[in-house]
Design an enzyme around this catalytic site. Sequence first.
Site, short mmCIF file in Angstrom:
data_model
loop_
_atom_site.label_atom_id
_atom_site.label_comp_id
_atom_site.label_asym_id
_atom_site.label_seq_id
_atom_site.Cartn_x
_atom_site.Cartn_y
_atom_site.Cartn_z
N MET A 1 42.00 -59.83 -24.77
CA MET A 1 42.51 -60.77 -25.94
C MET A 1 43.40 -59.99 -26.63
O MET A 1 43.04 -58.61 -26.86
CB MET A 1 41.19 -60.94 -27.03
N MET B 1 43.62 -64.11 -22.80
CA MET B 1 43.69 -64.90 -23.86
C MET B 1 44.95 -64.19 -24.92
O MET B 1 44.54 -63.59 -25.89
CB MET B 1 42.41 -64.95 -24.73
N ASP C 1 33.88 -72.18 -19.04
CA ASP C 1 33.53 -70.88 -19.68
C ASP C 1 33.27 -71.39 -21.31
O ASP C 1 33.95 -71.94 -21.85
CB ASP C 1 35.04 -70.36 -19.86
N SER D 1 30.39 -62.98 -17.57
CA SER D 1 31.63 -62.43 -18.62
C SER D 1 31.12 -61.23 -19.21
O SER D 1 30.21 -61.05 -19.89
CB SER D 1 32.05 -63.51 -19.57
N ASP E 1 37.65 -60.78 -19.99
CA ASP E 1 38.29 -61.33 -21.31
C ASP E 1 39.52 -60.70 -21.90
O ASP E 1 38.85 -59.73 -22.68
CB ASP E 1 37.31 -61.96 -22.23
N HIS F 1 34.00 -61.89 -14.67
CA HIS F 1 35.02 -62.50 -15.85
C HIS F 1 35.38 -61.71 -16.78
O HIS F 1 34.50 -60.90 -17.44
CB HIS F 1 34.29 -63.79 -16.27
N HIS G 1 40.90 -63.61 -17.71
CA HIS G 1 41.02 -64.61 -18.48
C HIS G 1 41.82 -64.14 -19.62
O HIS G 1 41.63 -63.44 -20.25
CB HIS G 1 39.76 -65.08 -19.12
N MET H 1 37.82 -74.71 -21.03
CA MET H 1 37.17 -74.09 -22.22
C MET H 1 36.08 -74.93 -22.62
O MET H 1 36.51 -76.02 -23.25
CB MET H 1 38.00 -73.49 -23.02
C1 DX5 Z 1 35.23 -66.50 -24.98
C2 DX5 Z 1 35.26 -66.11 -23.50
C3 DX5 Z 1 34.17 -66.26 -22.67
C4 DX5 Z 1 32.91 -65.45 -23.42
C5 DX5 Z 1 31.85 -66.49 -22.90
O1 DX5 Z 1 36.29 -66.74 -25.41
O2 DX5 Z 1 36.40 -66.68 -22.79
O3 DX5 Z 1 34.41 -65.92 -21.46
O4 DX5 Z 1 32.51 -64.41 -22.67
O5 DX5 Z 1 30.61 -66.13 -23.85
P1 DX5 Z 1 29.42 -67.16 -23.77
O6 DX5 Z 1 28.81 -67.19 -22.23
O7 DX5 Z 1 28.50 -66.14 -24.60
O8 DX5 Z 1 29.69 -68.25 -24.52
ZN ZN Z 2 36.49 -66.18 -20.92
#
Ligand code: DX5
Ligand code: ZN
Length: 221
Positions: free
Chosen positions: A38, A69, A175, A9, A36, A34, A67, A138
């Site tokens: 947001m 969010m 994740d 990620s 993310d 991956h 992903h 998650m």
């Molecule tokens: C958190 C993200 C993850 C994040 C995980 O909301 O969706 O993908 O990067 O990070 P680690 O592996 O550090 O918990």
């Molecule tokens: Zn993620």
Amino acid sequence: MGSIKISPSILSADFARLGEQVAEAEAAGADEIHFDVMDGKFVPGITFGFVVLEAVRRHTQLPIDVHMMVDDPIRFVPEYAAVPGLTMTVHVEACPDLTETIEAIGAAGMRPAVTLRPATPLSEIADALPLVDRVLVMTVVPGVGGQPFMDEVLPKIADLREIAVSHPRLEIAVDGGIKADTAPRAVAAGAATLISGSGVFGHPDGIAGGIRALRLAVERL
Ligand code: DX5
Ligand code: ZN
């Protein structure tokens, strides 16, 4: 378990050197990247979106798991679908109509996946299981990297693995808090894809060291 996939990620990458870091993860044997997204609404933080995704795409041949969010992610389907090689993972909690969203993702040429917060029961995604290629469980509350793995989510992974017997193409990903110490528990419960941010990009031995540590941790299971 030889078939375990590792998906670094980039939330924990050095953004000033993002292209290099993604290429380094690919060279070290990552199976996927991956990404993310947001929106500051579905989760408090804001990260990056389409223009950064296009830039990342130019630095790796790997599939990219986006992903989302974000609230009502169907809004982004046409734009994101222009980038090849994507899985789009949407939160059941964020979709006014989950089935419509998943169908739009597939129709646009992306691989559809669904995810759920630790507190959301599997019953919420039951109708989606025949429609998706992957369920991302998650194992932290979504929003930030570097949080501790929530062991209380392990029974949900195990329940999903049982249900997945009747959906042969369904892949289980995890994740949040995935590192060499927690990955074996997630894999033993049924996870096949390990998403890891700080466990790869924050590993003391570098990106290749982080990927190697994850592989070593699960290879004898
Ligand atoms: C958190 C993200 C993850 C994040 C995980 O909301 O969706 O993908 O990067 O990070 P680690 O592996 O550090 O918990
Ligand atoms: Zn993620």
